[in-house]
Scaffold this motif. Structure first.
Motif, PDB file in Angstrom:
ATOM      1  N   VAL A 139       0.865  -1.187   0.000  1.00  0.00           N
ATOM      2  CA  VAL A 139       0.000   0.000   0.000  1.00  0.00           C
ATOM      3  C   VAL A 139       0.900   1.234   0.000  1.00  0.00           C
ATOM      4  CG1 VAL A 139      -1.788   1.266   1.244  1.00  0.00           C
ATOM      5  CG2 VAL A 139      -1.797  -1.236   1.269  1.00  0.00           C
ATOM      6  N   ASN A 140       0.714   2.101  -0.995  1.00  0.00           N
ATOM      7  CA  ASN A 140       1.488   3.361  -1.038  1.00  0.00           C
ATOM      8  C   ASN A 140       0.736   4.430  -0.266  1.00  0.00           C
ATOM      9  OD1 ASN A 140       1.914   2.477  -4.421  1.00  0.00           O
ATOM     10  ND2 ASN A 140       3.450   2.226  -2.842  1.00  0.00           N
ATOM     11  N   PHE A 141       1.382   4.999   0.717  1.00  0.00           N
ATOM     12  CA  PHE A 141       0.701   6.010   1.531  1.00  0.00           C
ATOM     13  C   PHE A 141       1.671   7.130   1.877  1.00  0.00           C
ATOM     14  CE2 PHE A 141       2.320   2.557   4.110  1.00  0.00           C
ATOM     15  CZ  PHE A 141       3.077   3.208   5.083  1.00  0.00           C
ATOM     16  N   PRO A 142       1.174   8.370   1.973  1.00  0.00           N
ATOM     17  CA  PRO A 142       2.024   9.446   2.501  1.00  0.00           C
ATOM     18  C   PRO A 142       2.101   9.283   4.015  1.00  0.00           C
ATOM     19  CG  PRO A 142      -0.153  10.275   1.930  1.00  0.00           C
ATOM     20  CD  PRO A 142      -0.165   8.815   1.616  1.00  0.00           C
ATOM     21  N   ILE A 143       3.176   9.771   4.630  1.00  0.00           N
ATOM     22  CA  ILE A 143       3.307   9.632   6.086  1.00  0.00           C
ATOM     23  C   ILE A 143       2.569  10.761   6.797  1.00  0.00           C
ATOM     24  CG2 ILE A 143       5.039   9.815   7.932  1.00  0.00           C
ATOM     25  CD1 ILE A 143       6.813   8.025   6.295  1.00  0.00           C
ATOM     26  N   THR A 144       2.408  11.893   6.098  1.00  0.00           N
ATOM     27  CA  THR A 144       1.712  13.031   6.723  1.00  0.00           C
ATOM     28  C   THR A 144       0.614  13.534   5.791  1.00  0.00           C
ATOM     29  OG1 THR A 144       3.228  14.611   5.741  1.00  0.00           O
ATOM     30  CG2 THR A 144       3.823  13.789   7.898  1.00  0.00           C
ATOM     31  N   ASN A 145      -0.274  14.332   6.396  1.00  0.00           N
ATOM     32  CA  ASN A 145      -1.214  15.108   5.599  1.00  0.00           C
ATOM     33  C   ASN A 145      -2.249  14.293   4.833  1.00  0.00           C
ATOM     34  OD1 ASN A 145      -1.929  17.670   5.136  1.00  0.00           O
ATOM     35  ND2 ASN A 145      -0.119  18.245   3.966  1.00  0.00           N
ATOM     36  N   VAL A 146      -2.802  13.270   5.457  1.00  0.00           N
ATOM     37  CA  VAL A 146      -3.865  12.485   4.800  1.00  0.00           C
ATOM     38  C   VAL A 146      -5.210  13.084   5.199  1.00  0.00           C
ATOM     39  CG1 VAL A 146      -5.003  10.226   4.780  1.00  0.00           C
ATOM     40  CG2 VAL A 146      -2.526  10.369   4.610  1.00  0.00           C
ATOM     41  N   ASP A 147      -5.927  13.636   4.222  1.00  0.00           N
ATOM     42  CA  ASP A 147      -7.213  14.284   4.512  1.00  0.00           C
ATOM     43  C   ASP A 147      -8.362  13.321   4.211  1.00  0.00           C
ATOM     44  OD1 ASP A 147      -9.315  15.943   5.012  1.00  0.00           O
ATOM     45  OD2 ASP A 147      -8.705  17.538   3.628  1.00  0.00           O
ATOM     46  N   LEU A 148      -9.208  13.081   5.219  1.00  0.00           N
ATOM     47  CA  LEU A 148     -10.295  12.101   5.078  1.00  0.00           C
ATOM     48  C   LEU A 148     -11.668  12.768   4.907  1.00  0.00           C
ATOM     49  CD1 LEU A 148      -9.095   9.578   7.806  1.00  0.00           C
ATOM     50  CD2 LEU A 148      -8.719   9.455   5.363  1.00  0.00           C
ATOM     51  N   ARG A 149     -11.685  14.064   4.603  1.00  0.00           N
ATOM     52  CA  ARG A 149     -12.956  14.781   4.540  1.00  0.00           C
ATOM     53  C   ARG A 149     -13.929  14.146   3.542  1.00  0.00           C
ATOM     54  NH1 ARG A 149     -14.883  19.162   6.663  1.00  0.00           N
ATOM     55  NH2 ARG A 149     -12.915  19.723   7.624  1.00  0.00           N
ATOM     56  N   GLU A 150     -13.419  13.679   2.394  1.00  0.00           N
ATOM     57  CA  GLU A 150     -14.329  13.182   1.353  1.00  0.00           C
ATOM     58  C   GLU A 150     -15.041  11.880   1.743  1.00  0.00           C
ATOM     59  OE1 GLU A 150     -12.346  11.082  -2.123  1.00  0.00           O
ATOM     60  OE2 GLU A 150     -10.617  12.182  -1.330  1.00  0.00           O
ATOM     61  N   TYR A 151     -14.605  11.238   2.847  1.00  0.00           N
ATOM     62  CA  TYR A 151     -15.249   9.982   3.262  1.00  0.00           C
ATOM     63  C   TYR A 151     -16.331  10.229   4.308  1.00  0.00           C
ATOM     64  CZ  TYR A 151     -11.083   8.655   0.822  1.00  0.00           C
ATOM     65  OH  TYR A 151     -10.101   8.566  -0.143  1.00  0.00           O
ATOM     66  N   LEU A 152     -16.570  11.495   4.635  1.00  0.00           N
ATOM     67  CA  LEU A 152     -17.610  11.847   5.606  1.00  0.00           C
ATOM     68  C   LEU A 152     -18.919  12.135   4.883  1.00  0.00           C
ATOM     69  CD1 LEU A 152     -15.515  14.353   7.737  1.00  0.00           C
ATOM     70  CD2 LEU A 152     -16.470  12.240   8.628  1.00  0.00           C
ATOM     71  N   THR A 153     -20.035  11.921   5.579  1.00  0.00           N
ATOM     72  CA  THR A 153     -21.336  12.301   5.018  1.00  0.00           C
ATOM     73  C   THR A 153     -21.364  13.829   4.862  1.00  0.00           C
ATOM     74  OG1 THR A 153     -22.307  12.583   7.201  1.00  0.00           O
ATOM     75  CG2 THR A 153     -22.527  10.395   6.211  1.00  0.00           C
ATOM     76  N   GLU A 154     -22.298  14.333   4.075  1.00  0.00           N
ATOM     77  CA  GLU A 154     -22.345  15.782   3.841  1.00  0.00           C
ATOM     78  C   GLU A 154     -22.533  16.558   5.141  1.00  0.00           C
ATOM     79  OE1 GLU A 154     -24.982  17.056   0.714  1.00  0.00           O
ATOM     80  OE2 GLU A 154     -24.154  15.563  -0.677  1.00  0.00           O
ATOM     81  N   GLU A 155     -23.407  16.031   6.032  1.00  0.00           N
ATOM     82  CA  GLU A 155     -23.628  16.723   7.323  1.00  0.00           C
ATOM     83  C   GLU A 155     -22.323  16.745   8.129  1.00  0.00           C
ATOM     84  OE1 GLU A 155     -25.605  14.127   5.681  1.00  0.00           O
ATOM     85  OE2 GLU A 155     -26.150  13.263   7.624  1.00  0.00           O
ATOM     86  N   ALA A 156     -21.636  15.594   8.148  1.00  0.00           N
ATOM     87  CA  ALA A 156     -20.414  15.499   8.955  1.00  0.00           C
ATOM     88  C   ALA A 156     -19.311  16.388   8.390  1.00  0.00           C
ATOM     89  CB  ALA A 156     -19.950  14.048   9.022  1.00  0.00           C
ATOM     90  N   GLN A 157     -19.321  16.616   7.081  1.00  0.00           N
ATOM     91  CA  GLN A 157     -18.298  17.488   6.490  1.00  0.00           C
ATOM     92  C   GLN A 157     -18.423  18.912   7.038  1.00  0.00           C
ATOM     93  OE1 GLN A 157     -17.583  17.298   2.288  1.00  0.00           O
ATOM     94  NE2 GLN A 157     -17.809  15.088   2.215  1.00  0.00           N
ATOM     95  N   VAL A 158     -19.639  19.280   7.452  1.00  0.00           N
ATOM     96  CA  VAL A 158     -19.860  20.607   8.026  1.00  0.00           C
ATOM     97  C   VAL A 158     -19.421  20.624   9.494  1.00  0.00           C
ATOM     98  CG1 VAL A 158     -21.610  22.362   8.566  1.00  0.00           C
ATOM     99  CG2 VAL A 158     -21.793  21.004   6.456  1.00  0.00           C
ATOM    100  N   THR A 159     -19.760  19.560  10.232  1.00  0.00           N
ATOM    101  CA  THR A 159     -19.520  19.572  11.690  1.00  0.00           C
ATOM    102  C   THR A 159     -18.085  19.172  12.066  1.00  0.00           C
ATOM    103  OG1 THR A 159     -20.405  17.332  11.810  1.00  0.00           O
ATOM    104  CG2 THR A 159     -21.929  19.116  12.310  1.00  0.00           C
TER     105      THR A 159
END
Length: 470
Positions: free
Chosen positions: A372-392
């Motif tokens: 699995v290729n992954f960065p060690i820093t700065n992984v943003d998971l916002r797009e995996y949240l529901t629309e409501e959760a993206q706000v909160t």
């Protein structure tokens, strides 16, 4: 008891043989009661009265200085007087390290090396754990968890949990006590040696898991992590509804969309008719999690022109797509099939990924070697949240703090761990395997067969500076 402040035998103490990591029982009677350590040879003996094993040992071998492992008091035998001398304080500290609030608050600010009594240098918290026989699968999990500051800080202070009430006869609290002791030993800046043996912790694991997890037989690190976290949560007084200090650190929540599928062998018209029924409509439910399981794509067995297998690689974001709310995955039970989609509702301060490398069938265990290729820093998971959760959810960016790797064959193999720790904008990476601790380049971490990862959420805008490797 005559108390003496001057014992003529203190210079016979041999600190290099003292090891308080093992079970506190008499080497002759195997009793746990009233056990003393001989500070000249390091062995444990019961009692100090006439005819006791410690008394006999002192006469037979002219070893005179003993430490009661329970009361932390020193005695001279066979004369049987208590020794009070400040020069022995380093020994009691190794047996029972204690941490002040001030010390704990400074732990992550210092990257200072300490010198152990045996001359080796070490970073507290980044020390090897002894692989007694086949327990590295548990060691890497314990090491990874010891690198999570809020969990570590809770366990470094015994007062945080010693008042938790447990039902009579409950053995599970032993896990809490032993994990606290291990945590304090791993972070002890005044150790006699630069590694720790998790012997007592693992004995508690064997007992509390009813021998499902052993010291002498290789186990699965994800199975152990799952059992250990749930057992700790319960022993700390947590329930499904009541949080514990563990769930406050690791628990997030997700939404699951689930749809029942008709049996694949049915004629098409029957399938169509069934799909109109209520029980085949999509249902939505919310649930909590302590870690997220990431599925690897089936490894294609490509060979190059030299007939050597090519190990496939996959970006981390590809396998995270399971949680984007659109990706459908089929789940088969004994009787029924379901299609499921997942989306995240709440992200925890520390997020654990378990990468599903092993599949078990009736006959054997198969391992998927995909990197699995992954960065060690700065992984943003916002797009995996529901629309409501993206706000909160305000902060959704994570940095890696621990990476557990499995090398070798599925049922044998060995475990190792990478610890990543930050100092301002710089981060350093350490590689730990059993007693070995070495520096490692960040780019080497991403070439390994990652199995368990712990990610830390950035909690403030100041945290969002781009970390650079050291």
């Amino acid at each position: 008891n005559i108390t003496s402040r001057h014992c003529p035998y203190l210079d016979t103490i041999n600190r290099s043989v003292l090891d308080f990591d093992f079970e506190k029982l008499c080497s002759i009677s195997l009793s746990h009661i009233n056990v003393y350590a001989c500070l000249i040879c390091g062995k444990y003996f019961q009692g100090r009265g006439l005819k006791s094993h410690a008394y006999t040992h002192s006469v037979q071998f002219t070893h005179h200085v003993f430490l009661n492992l329970h009361t932390l008091k020193f005695y001279c035998l066979p004369d049987n007087y208590e020794i009070i001398d400040s020069s022995l304080e380093d020994i009691t500290y190794v047996l029972k390290p204690t941490f002040t609030r001030q010390h704990i608050s400074g732990l992550d600010k210092q990257g200072k090396l300490y010198r152990a009594y045996d001359g080796t240098t070490y970073l507290p918290g980044i020390v090897g754990l002894n692989n007694i026989k086949a327990n590295d699968y548990a060691n890497v999990v314990l090491q990874a968890l010891s690198n999570v500051p809020p969990l570590r800080n809770y366990f470094l202070e015994e007062e945080n949990y010693c008042g938790i009430r447990r039902p009579p006869g409950d053995i599970m609290f032993l896990l809490v006590q032993r994990f606290g002791e291990l945590m304090r030993k791993l972070w002890n800046p005044r150790n006699f040696k630069a590694h720790v043996s998790p012997h007592e912790m693992l004995q508690a694991v064997v007992l509390c898991s009813k021998k499902n997890f052993q010291i002498t037989k290789q186990g699965d690190a994800v199975d152990f992590l799952s059992w250990f976290m749930n057992a700790l949560h319960g022993a700390l007084g947590g329930t499904k509804k009541k949080p514990s200090s563990l769930t406050k650190v690791f628990q997030g929540s997700m939404r699951i969309f689930s749809k029942k599928l008709p049996h694949p062998d049915l004629p098409p018209e029957e399938k169509v008719a069934l799909l109109l029924k209520d029980e085949y409509q999509e249902e939505m439910s919310d649930t909590t999690f302590l870690f997220l399981t990431l599925d690897l794509p089936t490894a294609p067995l490509y060979k190059d022109e030299k007939e050597q297998l090519i190990i496939p690689q996959v970006p981390l974001f590809n396998i995270l797509a399971k949680f984007n709310g659109n990706t459908e995955k089929e789940y088969k039970t004994y009787k029924e099939n379901f299609l499921k989609r997942f989306q995240l509702l709440k992200l925890p301060p520390y997020l654990i990924f378990c990468i599903k490398r092993f599949t078990k069938n009736n006959f054997f265990v198969e391992k998927n070697p995909t990197i699995v290729n992954f960065p060690i820093t700065n992984v943003d998971l916002r797009e995996y949240l529901t629309e409501e959760a993206q706000v909160t959810e305000k902060n959704t960016t994570y940095d890696l703090v621990a990476n557990v790797v499995h090398d070798g064959k599925p049922t044998e193999g060995a475990y190792r761990i990478h610890d990543i720790f930050f100092s301002g904008e710089l981060y350093r990476c350490k590689f730990l395997q059993d007693l070995q601790v070495t520096d490692i380049l960040p780019q080497m971490i991403t070439l390994s067969e990652a199995y368990i990862q712990i990610w830390k959420r950035r909690e403030s805008e100041d945290d969002t500076t781009n970390h650079t490797g050291a």
